[in-house]
Design a protein around this motif. Structure first.
Motif, PDB file in Angstrom:
ATOM      1  N   GLY A 103      -5.199   1.818   8.215  1.00 41.47           N
ATOM      2  CA  GLY A 103      -4.433   1.349   7.074  1.00 41.47           C
ATOM      3  C   GLY A 103      -3.653   0.097   7.401  1.00 41.47           C
ATOM      4  O   GLY A 103      -3.657  -0.395   8.530  1.00 41.47           O
ATOM      5  N   CYS A 104      -2.933  -0.420   6.402  1.00 38.85           N
ATOM      6  CA  CYS A 104      -2.198  -1.664   6.621  1.00 38.85           C
ATOM      7  C   CYS A 104      -1.006  -1.450   7.548  1.00 38.85           C
ATOM      8  O   CYS A 104      -0.542  -2.378   8.181  1.00 38.85           O
ATOM      9  CB  CYS A 104      -1.760  -2.289   5.309  1.00 38.85           C
ATOM     10  N   GLY A 108      -1.365   4.809   8.131  1.00 41.98           N
ATOM     11  CA  GLY A 108      -1.698   4.412   6.769  1.00 41.98           C
ATOM     12  C   GLY A 108      -2.749   5.295   6.139  1.00 41.98           C
ATOM     13  O   GLY A 108      -3.105   6.335   6.677  1.00 41.98           O
ATOM     14  N   MET A 124       0.534   4.477  -2.580  1.00 44.71           N
ATOM     15  CA  MET A 124       0.051   3.762  -3.764  1.00 44.71           C
ATOM     16  C   MET A 124      -1.408   4.089  -4.078  1.00 44.71           C
ATOM     17  O   MET A 124      -1.956   3.628  -5.061  1.00 44.71           O
ATOM     18  CB  MET A 124       0.244   2.264  -3.596  1.00 44.71           C
ATOM     19  N   GLY A 154       7.540   4.999   4.742  1.00 43.22           N
ATOM     20  CA  GLY A 154       7.851   3.605   4.471  1.00 43.22           C
ATOM     21  C   GLY A 154       6.570   2.902   4.113  1.00 43.22           C
ATOM     22  O   GLY A 154       5.503   3.329   4.502  1.00 43.22           O
ATOM     23  N   CYS A 155       6.694   1.825   3.369  1.00 47.21           N
ATOM     24  CA  CYS A 155       5.481   1.099   2.989  1.00 47.21           C
ATOM     25  C   CYS A 155       5.707  -0.355   3.307  1.00 47.21           C
ATOM     26  O   CYS A 155       6.111  -1.106   2.474  1.00 47.21           O
ATOM     27  CB  CYS A 155       5.186   1.269   1.507  1.00 47.21           C
ATOM     28  N   MET A 156       5.539  -0.776   4.523  1.00 44.44           N
ATOM     29  CA  MET A 156       5.269  -0.022   5.719  1.00 44.44           C
ATOM     30  C   MET A 156       6.539   0.137   6.536  1.00 44.44           C
ATOM     31  O   MET A 156       7.456  -0.660   6.366  1.00 44.44           O
ATOM     32  CB  MET A 156       4.233  -0.786   6.549  1.00 44.44           C
TER      33      MET A 156
HETATM   34  S1  SF4 Z   1       2.131   3.092   2.882  1.00 42.92           S
HETATM   35 FE1  SF4 Z   1       1.912   0.986   2.240  1.00 42.92          FE
HETATM   36  S2  SF4 Z   1       1.674  -0.174   4.153  1.00 42.92           S
HETATM   37 FE2  SF4 Z   1       1.235   1.983   4.595  1.00 42.92          FE
HETATM   38  S3  SF4 Z   1      -0.949   2.199   4.415  1.00 42.92           S
HETATM   39 FE3  SF4 Z   1      -0.043   2.769   2.451  1.00 42.92          FE
HETATM   40  S4  SF4 Z   1      -0.091   0.884   1.246  1.00 42.92           S
HETATM   41 FE4  SF4 Z   1      -0.389   0.315   3.402  1.00 42.92          FE
END
Ligand code: SF4
Lengths: 245, 299
Positions: free
Chosen positions: A49-50, A86, A121, A144-146
């Protein structure tokens, strides 16, 4: 006597508790092992993931994870922590589970990012596995994102503290309630889902066999489970594999 | 020598080697950290790692040879330690000599090859084939260096070599008398320790640490112990051949740690070579240096 107690008598559940035994030397030894376990963590980062992008700063000169005894490793056999950074898609999740089952116990799972908590999301996505702890026991979430590197480091320190106190026992849960986890895995991957690892035998080996290790889902598994076969080795292409020009 | 004393030395020498080796691993990680502007691991980190690995509950073994390979890897070095004279302890160094030592330092690679072979992991097999190729590469200059030193001092006995250097003082050190061979020895050391640019058989990003890929728990712990011995053996051998051995423990340790600083600092200047480049490089430069050095050897 409830069902639960009955099975527990038949299959005594041995849960390791630091300081539990009467022998003072054994206790010192247990404490030493627990301390060393908490101070030496090899992470296997499954960076799909990101959120993975926050790991390089956490490892390198700015925050320097190695100060805490945490170092990256590249093979599941060597690792203690599986770091999932992620969202995990359904395809990825299969690999994540294979990887997790190959790691040596005691092993820990950390879910980084909101996506591992509840889909984040990707909540309405058809391809994303939403709650990671349905499929494997997550010891700690870093939401957290992220999450920033500080948060990652704080989370890791929390895990270290838990390990030292003998509270990070998610891996035992996987063996004790394998049927539960397998059920969720089958829901996503279909009824014929199997991994090369014999989790049930391992559960017996650790003395972690409980009344929830077996169940309707493991029955389904046993119906179709095939023993692992060695891959066939071939040189050159067979006529049927030949690529048409 | 009294037999009780001999047995005590045979036990003590590997033990000392292990403890010194732990600090060498620490130094290696600290140098890496300093060069990358990090703080680096705490002092006891190598020990924590080893205790944790041996304390793991799962010990995935792939069969008898897998177990045996690790025993060979560690055992080869344990045997080698008893042949390396250190201040106050000679062990069986007088009976062994350089040639035996040369053989013993090859056992770990062969043991690892046996053990990794049984894991049947392709990455492991690639790693071990690279490790054996690397051995082929650094052993040629290494043997030339050993031969040169033996010719210069007129003996293959390591105790004699140390005694002659210490009797003559700084001017009679191997490094002063045979600078070209000492340089070739440093080359071989870089290859022997598997430091960049000769890090071909570990290569974490490409073959997932090669021979170590299937090792977890006590197997990896055994390899960590082996690493301590490996650093110790390589540096002490270099000190014995070229830097006058150890008069006392302080100078001895100072010299051994100083020798290791060279390959470890160089490691972070280079990327990784390909296997054939490593062979070409090690067979060309240190071998030429060593052969020229041999011409100047006198005894
Ligand atoms: S929480 Fe946000 S930063 Fe982490 S994987 Fe999901 S979309 Fe990407």
């Amino acid at each position: 006597m409830s069902d639960n107690e009955l099975v527990n008598q038949q299959f005594p559940v041995k849960v390791e508790q630091p300081g539990g035994s009467g022998n003072i030397f054994a206790r010192v030894f247990d404490e030493l092992t627990a301390f060393c376990r908490s101070r030496s963590l090899f992470i296997l980062h499954y960076c799909t993931g990101c959120g993975a992008i926050e790991l390089p700063p956490a490892m390198t000169s700015r925050f320097d994870m190695e100060r805490l005894g945490i170092s990256p490793m590249v093979s599941p056999r060597q690792a203690d922590i599986l770091l999932i950074t992620g969202y995990v898609s359904v395809k990825t999740l299969k690999r994540v589970i294979l990887t997790y089952e190959q790691m040596g116990s005691p092993k820990y799972v950390i879910g980084i990012c909101s996506c591992t908590v509840n889909g984040g999301m990707y909540w309405q996505s058809y391809a994303t596995a939403k709650k990671l702890n349905d499929y494997m026991p997550v010891d700690l979430y870093i939401a957290g994102c992220m999450p920033r590197p500080e948060a990652v480091i704080t989370g890791l320190r929390q895990l270290m503290e838990n390990i030292r106190r003998g509270e990070a026992n998610g891996w035992q849960d996987y063996y004790q309630r394998y049927d539960h986890y397998l059920g969720h895995q089958q829901r996503l991957f279909g009824e014929t889902w199997q991994t090369p690892t014999d989790v049930i035998a391992e559960a017996k080996h650790y003395g972690l066999f409980s009344n929830e290790t077996l169940g309707e889902h493991t029955k389904l598994l046993q119906q179709h489970q095939k023993p692992l076969e060695a891959l066939e080795m071939r040189l050159g292409l067979d006529s049927k594999d030949k690529v048409e020009p | 020598m009294h037999w009780a004393e001999l047995i005590a030395e045979l036990v003590l020498m590997p033990l000392v080697a292990f403890i010194v080796g732990l600090f060498m691993v620490l130094m290696m990680r600290k140098i890496a950290a300093k060069l990358q502007r990090r703080v680096g691991p705490p002092v006891l980190q190598p020990l924590y790692d080893i205790v944790k690995l041996f304390g793991k509950k799962t010990q995935t073994s792939h069969g008898l040879l897998h177990d045996f390979g690790i025993v060979m890897a560690v055992g080869g070095y344990v045997a080698a330690e008893t042949l390396l004279p250190v201040p106050g302890m000679n062990g069986i160094a007088e009976k062994g000599g350089m040639i035996t030592l040369l053989y013993l330092t090859m056992i770990p690679s062969l043991g690892l090859a046996l053990g990794v072979g049984q894991c049947a992991n392709p990455n492991g097999s690639i790693g071990i084939s690279r490790a054996l190729t690397a051995m082929l590469a650094y052993d040629i200059p290494f043997v030339i260096v050993i031969a040169g030193v033996a010719m210069h001092f007129g003996t293959t006995n390591l105790v004699d070599v140390v005694a002659q250097q210490q009797a003559g003082g700084f001017e009679s050190w191997g490094a002063v008398q045979m600078p070209l061979l000492a340089l070739a020895g440093l080359f071989a050391l870089q290859g022997m320790l598997g430091k960049q640019p000769f890090e071909i058989y570990v290569a974490p990003a490409e073959i997932a640490t090669g021979p170590m890929v299937e090792m977890g728990g006590k197997f990896l712990g055994g390899l960590f112990v082996m690493q301590c011995f490996q650093l110790y053996t390589a540096s002490v051998l270099y000190v014995t051949l070229f830097l006058g051995g150890g008069e006392n423990w302080i100078t001895f340790l100072a010299k051994s740690f100083a020798v290791l600083v060279v390959p470890m600092s160089l490691a972070f200047l280079f990327p990784r070579y390909r296997t054939e480049d490593m062979l070409a490089m090690l067979w060309k430069w240190p071998v030429i240096l060593g052969l020229i050095g041999l011409v100047f050897v006198t005894n």
